[in-house]
Design a protein around this motif. Sequence first.
Motif, PDB file in Angstrom:
ATOM      1  N   PRO A   1      45.151  23.353  22.682  1.00  0.00           N
ATOM      2  CA  PRO A   1      45.074  24.092  21.424  1.00  0.00           C
ATOM      3  C   PRO A   1      43.564  24.511  21.702  1.00  0.00           C
ATOM      4  N   CYS A   2      43.524  25.830  21.076  1.00  0.00           N
ATOM      5  CA  CYS A   2      42.194  26.569  21.099  1.00  0.00           C
ATOM      6  C   CYS A   2      40.910  25.851  20.200  1.00  0.00           C
ATOM      7  N   GLU A   3      41.398  25.124  19.187  1.00  0.00           N
ATOM      8  CA  GLU A   3      40.584  24.437  18.254  1.00  0.00           C
ATOM      9  C   GLU A   3      40.024  23.307  18.638  1.00  0.00           C
ATOM     10  N   ASP A   4      41.046  22.483  19.778  1.00  0.00           N
ATOM     11  CA  ASP A   4      40.392  21.405  20.270  1.00  0.00           C
ATOM     12  C   ASP A   4      39.156  21.885  21.334  1.00  0.00           C
ATOM     13  N   ARG A   5      39.742  22.929  22.082  1.00  0.00           N
ATOM     14  CA  ARG A   5      38.592  23.452  23.198  1.00  0.00           C
ATOM     15  C   ARG A   5      37.172  23.937  22.524  1.00  0.00           C
ATOM     16  N   VAL A   6      37.502  24.609  21.412  1.00  0.00           N
ATOM     17  CA  VAL A   6      36.213  24.969  20.746  1.00  0.00           C
ATOM     18  C   VAL A   6      35.370  23.818  20.126  1.00  0.00           C
ATOM     19  N   ALA A   7      36.037  22.820  19.859  1.00  0.00           N
ATOM     20  CA  ALA A   7      35.233  21.637  19.294  1.00  0.00           C
ATOM     21  C   ALA A   7      34.678  20.972  20.367  1.00  0.00           C
ATOM     22  N   LEU A   8      35.199  20.724  21.628  1.00  0.00           N
ATOM     23  CA  LEU A   8      34.539  20.005  22.724  1.00  0.00           C
ATOM     24  C   LEU A   8      33.443  21.013  23.161  1.00  0.00           C
ATOM     25  N   LEU A   9      33.868  22.479  23.141  1.00  0.00           N
ATOM     26  CA  LEU A   9      32.488  23.137  23.701  1.00  0.00           C
ATOM     27  C   LEU A   9      31.386  23.081  22.657  1.00  0.00           C
ATOM     28  N   GLU A  10      31.787  22.963  21.207  1.00  0.00           N
ATOM     29  CA  GLU A  10      30.595  22.833  20.187  1.00  0.00           C
ATOM     30  C   GLU A  10      29.823  21.438  20.622  1.00  0.00           C
ATOM     31  N   ILE A  11      30.516  20.515  21.212  1.00  0.00           N
ATOM     32  CA  ILE A  11      29.908  19.228  21.245  1.00  0.00           C
ATOM     33  C   ILE A  11      28.950  19.375  22.585  1.00  0.00           C
ATOM     34  N   TYR A  12      29.353  20.240  23.526  1.00  0.00           N
ATOM     35  CA  TYR A  12      28.792  20.508  24.973  1.00  0.00           C
ATOM     36  C   TYR A  12      27.439  21.203  24.546  1.00  0.00           C
ATOM     37  N   ARG A  13      27.447  22.127  23.598  1.00  0.00           N
ATOM     38  CA  ARG A  13      26.441  23.278  23.589  1.00  0.00           C
ATOM     39  C   ARG A  13      24.947  22.665  23.796  1.00  0.00           C
ATOM     40  N   PRO A  14      24.539  21.647  22.831  1.00  0.00           N
ATOM     41  CA  PRO A  14      23.233  21.265  22.863  1.00  0.00           C
ATOM     42  C   PRO A  14      22.650  20.960  24.244  1.00  0.00           C
ATOM     43  N   THR A  15      23.623  20.231  25.014  1.00  0.00           N
ATOM     44  CA  THR A  15      23.092  19.801  26.185  1.00  0.00           C
ATOM     45  C   THR A  15      23.207  20.508  27.295  1.00  0.00           C
ATOM     46  N   ILE A  16      24.158  21.742  27.321  1.00  0.00           N
ATOM     47  CA  ILE A  16      23.988  22.793  28.124  1.00  0.00           C
ATOM     48  C   ILE A  16      22.919  23.463  27.961  1.00  0.00           C
ATOM     49  N   ALA A  17      22.551  23.948  26.693  1.00  0.00           N
ATOM     50  CA  ALA A  17      21.258  24.587  26.305  1.00  0.00           C
ATOM     51  C   ALA A  17      20.135  23.993  27.083  1.00  0.00           C
ATOM     52  N   VAL A  18      19.759  22.857  26.879  1.00  0.00           N
ATOM     53  CA  VAL A  18      18.998  21.851  27.623  1.00  0.00           C
ATOM     54  C   VAL A  18      18.809  22.080  29.166  1.00  0.00           C
ATOM     55  N   LEU A  19      20.050  21.780  29.588  1.00  0.00           N
ATOM     56  CA  LEU A  19      20.053  21.739  31.056  1.00  0.00           C
ATOM     57  C   LEU A  19      19.766  23.262  31.726  1.00  0.00           C
ATOM     58  N   LEU A  20      20.159  24.239  30.819  1.00  0.00           N
ATOM     59  CA  LEU A  20      20.096  25.759  31.313  1.00  0.00           C
ATOM     60  C   LEU A  20      18.595  26.024  31.011  1.00  0.00           C
ATOM     61  N   ASP A  21      18.025  25.512  30.099  1.00  0.00           N
ATOM     62  CA  ASP A  21      16.382  25.754  29.941  1.00  0.00           C
ATOM     63  C   ASP A  21      15.746  25.305  31.121  1.00  0.00           C
ATOM     64  N   GLU A  22      16.071  23.883  31.495  1.00  0.00           N
ATOM     65  CA  GLU A  22      15.413  23.259  32.695  1.00  0.00           C
ATOM     66  C   GLU A  22      15.720  23.861  33.705  1.00  0.00           C
ATOM     67  N   LEU A  23      16.938  24.290  34.387  1.00  0.00           N
ATOM     68  CA  LEU A  23      17.061  25.305  35.681  1.00  0.00           C
ATOM     69  C   LEU A  23      16.258  26.523  35.410  1.00  0.00           C
ATOM     70  N   GLU A  24      16.342  27.019  34.450  1.00  0.00           N
ATOM     71  CA  GLU A  24      15.685  28.367  34.250  1.00  0.00           C
ATOM     72  C   GLU A  24      13.937  27.969  34.847  1.00  0.00           C
ATOM     73  N   ALA A  25      13.556  27.038  34.199  1.00  0.00           N
ATOM     74  CA  ALA A  25      12.296  26.764  34.539  1.00  0.00           C
ATOM     75  C   ALA A  25      11.899  26.445  35.976  1.00  0.00           C
ATOM     76  N   VAL A  26      13.139  25.797  36.540  1.00  0.00           N
ATOM     77  CA  VAL A  26      12.774  25.339  37.939  1.00  0.00           C
ATOM     78  C   VAL A  26      12.890  26.879  38.958  1.00  0.00           C
ATOM     79  N   TYR A  27      14.001  27.459  38.636  1.00  0.00           N
ATOM     80  CA  TYR A  27      14.496  28.597  39.328  1.00  0.00           C
ATOM     81  C   TYR A  27      13.648  29.918  39.325  1.00  0.00           C
ATOM     82  N   SER A  28      13.155  30.053  38.025  1.00  0.00           N
ATOM     83  CA  SER A  28      12.329  31.215  37.762  1.00  0.00           C
ATOM     84  C   SER A  28      10.966  31.013  38.407  1.00  0.00           C
ATOM     85  N   SER A  29      10.561  29.786  38.645  1.00  0.00           N
ATOM     86  CA  SER A  29       9.142  29.817  39.400  1.00  0.00           C
ATOM     87  C   SER A  29       8.993  29.541  40.772  1.00  0.00           C
TER      88      SER A  29
END
Length: 98
Positions: free
Chosen positions: A57-85
């Motif tokens: 169900p879409c509601e379950d998928r959105v709930a899981l993605l909201e759980i993952y969002r903070p960790t994804i943001a941290v990992l993307l920031d770290e990856l950006e820092a590594v690859y941009s330099s």
Amino acid sequence: MALSLTVPTTIRNLPSDVDVNPKKAKAWVESLPLTKMIESTRALTENLEALNHAKMPCEDRVALLEIYRPTIAVLLDELEAVYSSSSLPLPPEAKGGF
């Protein structure tokens, strides 16, 4: 020329290591070692890919993605820092096997 779009097929069963229970999913995401950025990113990407192909169900998928969002943001920031330099082309050890 006609545009041809295809939608990936959904799978009925999720792999056993993918949790759809929000409490278990949150515990799993919080247990990812952020100091091992490449491994954590790979695990999270594989998990998201399985969820994208799962029939749920879409509601379950959105709930899981909201759980993952903070960790994804941290990992993307770290990856950006590594690859941009980094200079191009990246050496194989910096690519992390992607």
